[in-house]
Design an enzyme around this catalytic site. Structure first.
Site, short mmCIF file in Angstrom:
data_model
loop_
_atom_site.label_atom_id
_atom_site.label_comp_id
_atom_site.label_asym_id
_atom_site.label_seq_id
_atom_site.Cartn_x
_atom_site.Cartn_y
_atom_site.Cartn_z
N ALA A 122 2.40 -8.36 -14.99
CA ALA A 122 0.81 -8.96 -15.72
C ALA A 122 0.48 -10.08 -15.06
CB ALA A 122 0.08 -8.55 -17.36
N ALA A 128 -8.71 -15.44 -12.88
CA ALA A 128 -7.48 -15.73 -11.95
C ALA A 128 -6.73 -14.46 -11.69
CB ALA A 128 -6.26 -16.20 -12.83
N SER A 130 -6.73 -14.65 -7.16
CA SER A 130 -6.42 -14.94 -6.21
C SER A 130 -5.53 -16.87 -6.31
CB SER A 130 -7.02 -15.30 -4.52
OG SER A 130 -7.42 -13.97 -4.46
N GLU A 362 -2.23 -7.51 -4.74
CA GLU A 362 -1.17 -8.78 -4.35
C GLU A 362 -1.23 -9.53 -3.35
OE1 GLU A 362 2.91 -7.16 -4.20
OE2 GLU A 362 2.29 -5.26 -4.45
#
Length: 378
Positions: A122, A128, A130, A362
């Site tokens: 998490a 928020a 990148s 990711e």
């Protein structure tokens, strides 16, 4: 560099391939429609060790190398990227524990994963993504620990996770210097599941908001020191990006296979579509691009296994190229299949939808290009 598969790796890959072909692929379209993994399939994944592939041998797991994990996640991606994402989320959550956790934290976390419980990582918040330094979830020091307050969003395994690796800020002024990691669980008082996302792709994976309302976390559940969170997050993503690349290669491979099968079955003007030069060119490009992405992912995994200093940059390259390839190859597969490819009755359009998020999560591919440009040395 030797990327050949040894007998032990082949045995493990063949086992996962069997699960993919027998249990995952036949359910893929239904899971895409329902937005969940059936309980019976989840039990198969747990009992076969697919949800705990990243657990080190020292803590009772298989102790697989990164190079082997890359091969396994490619197979899972070929079967269903949503299922692969659920399994990969357990691995993602494990990296902060491995990087900075105490022995007690590691044992507790991995015992839980091995028992079949799910985990979540998490970090992302409404403000928020990148920019990890913009995390606003607060961790206020109190007697015996911390109280977490804030909302996380787009959290894979959010609705089904028992253990949650949470990034929160211990400084009132925020910023990366206060970012700190905590090992929390879903039984905490004040914890709740927020909005469950109705996603475009990887729909078999459950994704949601996580809401922390003054949730108490004991001090012994802090992973690393206060302020170490940014470094832990960056190291974690360096480890996990090659896995995203591997899943992306699996999507591309599945799309290529679907297009080739269709082109040899479909006839137009009295001949197989596969005999048309333009279709042959598309299939040839798909095959070359998939193989190139696979080679780069395997190199990135090999470098991580060898703890090469440049492995983080190579992982960014692998994630970026492989996810772009998955998007391109899956889109071409839909084109080869025409109207049938656009129909939800087959998986071609699913591959295209699944591929898109590989370019986003990711670390977006735009961020990966910054990482690559800053990391290239001569």
């Amino acid at each position: 560099m030797d990327f050949s598969i040894n007998s032990q790796q082949k045995e493990i890959v063949d086992l996962v391939k069997q699960i993919v072909d027998r249990e995952i692929r036949p359910r893929a379209i239904d899971m895409d429609r329902s937005g969940k993994i059936p309980d019976e399939l989840l039990q198969i994944l747990v009992s076969s060790g697919v949800t705990s592939m990243a657990v080190p041998a020292a803590y009772g797991g298989p102790g697989l190398g990164v190079d082997t994990l890359g091969l396994l996640y490619e197979e899972l991606g070929r079967g269903c990227a949503g299922v692969a994402t659920v399994c990969a989320a357990n691995a993602l959550a494990s990296y902060p524990v491995l990087i900075a956790g105490t022995e007690e934290q590691k044992k507790r976390f991995f015992d839980s994963v091995l028992s079949g419980r799910m985990a979540a990582f998490a970090l992302t918040e409404p403000g928020a993504g990148s920019d990890a330094g913009a995390v606003s979830c607060r961790a206020e020091k109190t007697e015996g620990g911390y109280r977490l307050t804030g909302t996380k969003c787009f959290i894979t395994n959010g609705p089904i996770a028992d253990q949650i690796v949470v990034f929160a800020n211990t400084r009132k002024t925020g910023g990366i210097r206060g970012l700190t990691v905590f090992l929390a669980d879903s039984s905490m008082e004040g914890f709740s599941i927020g909005k469950i996302e109705d996603k475009m792709g990887i729909r078999a994976s459950a994704t949601s908001e996580l809401i922390f309302d003054h949730c108490f976390v004991p001090e012994e559940n802090r992973i690393g020191r206060e302020g170490m969170g940014f470094r832990i997050a960056m190291e974690t993503l360096d480890h996990s990006r090659a896995v995203v690349g591997a899943v992306s290669v699996g999507i591309a491979q599945a799309a290529l296979e679907a297009a080739v099968i269709y082109a040899h079955q479909r006839k137009q003007f009295g001949v197989k579509v596969a005999s048309f030069e333009m279709v042959q060119q598309m299939i040839a490009d798909m095959a070359m691009e998939t193989e190139a992405a696979r080679a780069l992912v395997q190199k990135a995994c090999w470098m991580q296994e060898k703890e090469d200093p440049q492995s983080g940059v190579m992982a960014a390259m692998a994630k970026c190229l492989a996810s772009d390839t998955a998007m391109k190859v899956s889109t071409t597969a839909v084109q080869v299949m025409g109207g049938n490819g656009y129909s939800k009755e087959n998986q071609a359009e699913k591959y295209m939808r699944d591929a898109k998020v590989m370019q986003i999560y990711e670390g977006t591919n735009q961020i990966q290009r910054l990482v690559i440009a800053n990391g290239v040395s001569y």
